[in-house]
Design a protein around this motif. Structure first.
Motif, mmCIF file in Angstrom:
data_model
loop_
_atom_site.group_PDB
_atom_site.id
_atom_site.type_symbol
_atom_site.label_atom_id
_atom_site.label_comp_id
_atom_site.label_asym_id
_atom_site.label_seq_id
_atom_site.Cartn_x
_atom_site.Cartn_y
_atom_site.Cartn_z
ATOM 1 N N UNK A 52 -8.720 -5.396 44.273
ATOM 2 C CA UNK A 52 -9.257 -4.546 43.501
ATOM 3 C C UNK A 52 -9.801 -3.398 44.394
ATOM 4 N N UNK A 53 -10.386 -3.915 45.558
ATOM 5 C CA UNK A 53 -10.953 -3.381 46.393
ATOM 6 C C UNK A 53 -10.826 -2.125 47.412
ATOM 7 N N UNK A 54 -9.337 -2.528 47.797
ATOM 8 C CA UNK A 54 -8.846 -1.808 48.425
ATOM 9 C C UNK A 54 -7.945 -0.532 48.000
ATOM 10 N N UNK A 55 -8.674 0.243 48.229
ATOM 11 C CA UNK A 55 -7.491 1.925 47.790
ATOM 12 C C UNK A 55 -7.926 1.634 46.278
ATOM 13 N N UNK A 56 -9.326 1.795 45.905
ATOM 14 C CA UNK A 56 -9.927 2.267 44.380
ATOM 15 C C UNK A 56 -9.454 3.517 43.988
ATOM 16 N N UNK A 57 -9.143 3.664 42.432
ATOM 17 C CA UNK A 57 -8.891 2.443 41.889
ATOM 18 C C UNK A 57 -8.228 2.036 41.330
ATOM 19 N N UNK A 58 -6.371 2.205 42.146
ATOM 20 C CA UNK A 58 -5.316 1.432 42.335
ATOM 21 C C UNK A 58 -5.747 0.000 42.498
ATOM 22 N N UNK A 59 -6.113 -0.483 44.183
ATOM 23 C CA UNK A 59 -5.824 -1.071 44.225
ATOM 24 C C UNK A 59 -5.090 -1.533 45.264
ATOM 25 N N UNK A 60 -4.747 -2.808 45.741
ATOM 26 C CA UNK A 60 -4.080 -3.312 46.925
ATOM 27 C C UNK A 60 -3.704 -4.787 46.757
ATOM 28 N N UNK A 185 20.961 -12.363 48.692
ATOM 29 C CA UNK A 185 21.064 -11.429 49.307
ATOM 30 C C UNK A 185 19.294 -10.723 49.140
ATOM 31 N N UNK A 186 17.996 -11.335 49.688
ATOM 32 C CA UNK A 186 17.138 -10.354 49.410
ATOM 33 C C UNK A 186 16.178 -10.206 50.628
ATOM 34 N N UNK A 187 16.334 -8.916 50.714
ATOM 35 C CA UNK A 187 15.389 -7.998 51.552
ATOM 36 C C UNK A 187 13.891 -8.741 51.889
ATOM 37 N N UNK A 188 13.395 -9.763 52.901
ATOM 38 C CA UNK A 188 12.138 -9.703 52.648
ATOM 39 C C UNK A 188 10.778 -8.507 53.865
ATOM 40 N N UNK A 189 10.930 -7.659 53.031
ATOM 41 C CA UNK A 189 10.978 -6.504 54.188
ATOM 42 C C UNK A 189 9.126 -6.016 54.369
ATOM 43 N N UNK A 190 8.177 -6.935 54.614
ATOM 44 C CA UNK A 190 7.373 -6.990 55.246
ATOM 45 C C UNK A 190 6.808 -5.197 53.979
ATOM 46 N N UNK A 191 5.720 -4.681 55.208
ATOM 47 C CA UNK A 191 5.291 -3.563 55.434
ATOM 48 C C UNK A 191 5.524 -1.968 54.498
ATOM 49 N N UNK A 192 7.551 -2.433 55.148
ATOM 50 C CA UNK A 192 7.768 -1.271 54.435
ATOM 51 C C UNK A 192 8.328 -1.426 52.816
ATOM 52 N N UNK A 193 7.747 0.229 52.594
ATOM 53 C CA UNK A 193 7.804 0.575 51.012
ATOM 54 C C UNK A 193 6.402 0.063 50.369
ATOM 55 N N UNK A 194 5.342 -0.065 51.417
ATOM 56 C CA UNK A 194 3.762 -0.057 51.144
ATOM 57 C C UNK A 194 3.338 0.474 49.854
ATOM 58 N N UNK A 195 2.956 0.114 48.658
ATOM 59 C CA UNK A 195 2.203 0.774 47.740
ATOM 60 C C UNK A 195 1.339 0.414 46.846
ATOM 61 N N UNK A 196 0.913 1.690 46.236
ATOM 62 C CA UNK A 196 -0.656 0.870 45.396
ATOM 63 C C UNK A 196 -0.020 -0.263 44.834
ATOM 64 N N UNK A 197 -1.658 -0.414 44.334
ATOM 65 C CA UNK A 197 -1.498 -0.828 42.674
ATOM 66 C C UNK A 197 -0.862 -1.915 42.405
ATOM 67 N N UNK A 217 -1.281 8.526 52.042
ATOM 68 C CA UNK A 217 -2.784 8.096 51.892
ATOM 69 C C UNK A 217 -3.312 7.051 53.492
ATOM 70 N N UNK A 218 -2.546 5.821 53.757
ATOM 71 C CA UNK A 218 -3.043 5.313 54.335
ATOM 72 C C UNK A 218 -2.132 5.754 55.816
ATOM 73 N N UNK A 219 -1.040 6.403 56.375
ATOM 74 C CA UNK A 219 -0.582 6.862 57.566
ATOM 75 C C UNK A 219 0.137 5.653 58.679
ATOM 76 N N UNK A 220 0.099 4.404 57.699
ATOM 77 C CA UNK A 220 -0.021 3.170 58.631
ATOM 78 C C UNK A 220 1.507 3.128 59.507
#
Ligand SMILES: [Fe+2]
Ligand SMILES: [Fe+2]
Length: 278
Positions: A52-60, A185-197, A217-220
């Motif tokens: 919860x401490x990363x990108x509060x209040x949504x968390x990560x 048919x599962x794509x283990x897509x790592x950081x693609x589609x990263x979202x908060x919460x 937000x992150x510009x990652x």
């Protein structure tokens, strides 16, 4: 000690203590966090830890994926400091020393920080990564020699079959790649589609809007001219499930989601060209 020297040292210590505060708070939180397990596709488990401490209040969230088979594979090792949490979670599904493969998307602490801890725990496990990652990092960093994966090369896990796909610099890291599990048919897509919460483990709702918001937000991502076409090429796999490293697993039209994400990165790039920043 001279009083002025003591004062300077005290000042310096206080400065460092303040600078390290978020890390110390994270380390403390990790001790009380829990890792939740969900089966997101047949024989594919998501081990998820919410911070919860990363990108509060949504968390990560930080998610690892266990692909079961005769030769079980773990995708992402998790942060080194989260290793006890992930090890205990994995042990609730299989005995950790049964792991045969350790893979991840790119060389970064949350993706592979605990690799050597896993290799010590699972004596038959081999790290597997793309040519670039092995050449620039794993040949030195990994405690056991890695299996070098060519683009589109597969490993038969016995009951599951995974394909390594090079995605250099997408979303970041020269060595970046994703894994595709063909039978589900599962794509283990790592950081693609990263979202908060941390609303749910799985969703059939929108994963593109939250990913665009997180990128703002992150510009990652390492915006690069090939990014849109790299992501668009993954849509040809027509994945049924997108296993996000930071977010819920998406079940639905994976191709459409990937195309929409690719369009958004193309838009970001043309915006930069228009204002002369590229
Ligand atoms: Fe990353
Ligand atoms: Fe990540």
């Amino acid at each position: 000690m001279q009083p002025t020297r003591a004062r300077t040292l005290r000042k310096r210590w206080r400065k460092r203590a303040v600078a390290n505060w978020p890390l110390r708070r994270l380390a403390k939180r990790i001790k009380v966090m829990e890792t939740k397990i969900s089966e997101i596709a047949d024989g594919i488990y998501r081990l998820s830890t919410y911070v919860p401490d990363i990108a509060p209040p949504a968390g990560f969230t930080f998610n690892q994926f266990l692909v079961l088979g005769d030769e079980p594979l773990m995708f992402h090792t998790g942060l080194r400091k989260m290793f006890p949490l992930n090890r205990d979670a994995l042990n609730r599904i299989i005995e950790a020393d049964r792991l045969r493969w350790i893979a991840f998307g790119h060389f970064e602490a949350d993706e592979c920080g605990a690799m050597n801890e896993w290799l010590a725990l699972a004596p038959q496990a081999t790290p597997a990564h793309g040519q670039t990652g092995c050449m620039v990092s794993l040949n030195d960093f990994a405690d056991r020699a890695p299996r070098v994966m060519n683009d589109n090369e597969t490993i038969d896990l016995g009951g599951k079959r995974i394909r390594f796909i090079d995605t250099p610099h997408t979303p970041h890291g020269w060595d970046a790649g994703v894994l595709y599990e063909e039978t589900t048919r599962t794509l283990l897509c790592g950081d693609l589609f990263t979202q908060l919460g941390n609303e749910r483990a799985m969703t059939d709702g929108d994963v593109v809007g939250p990913a665009i918001a997180a990128e703002d937000i992150f510009k990652y991502s390492s915006l690069n001219p090939g990014m849109g076409s790299t992501i668009r090429s993954l849509s040809k796999l027509a994945p049924r499930t997108l296993a996000l490293m930071h977010g819920p697993a998406f079940v639905g039209d994976g191709a459409a989601a990937l195309e929409a994400l690719a369009d958004d990165y193309d838009r970001r790039l043309s915006d930069l060209v228009r204002v002369g920043r590229i």
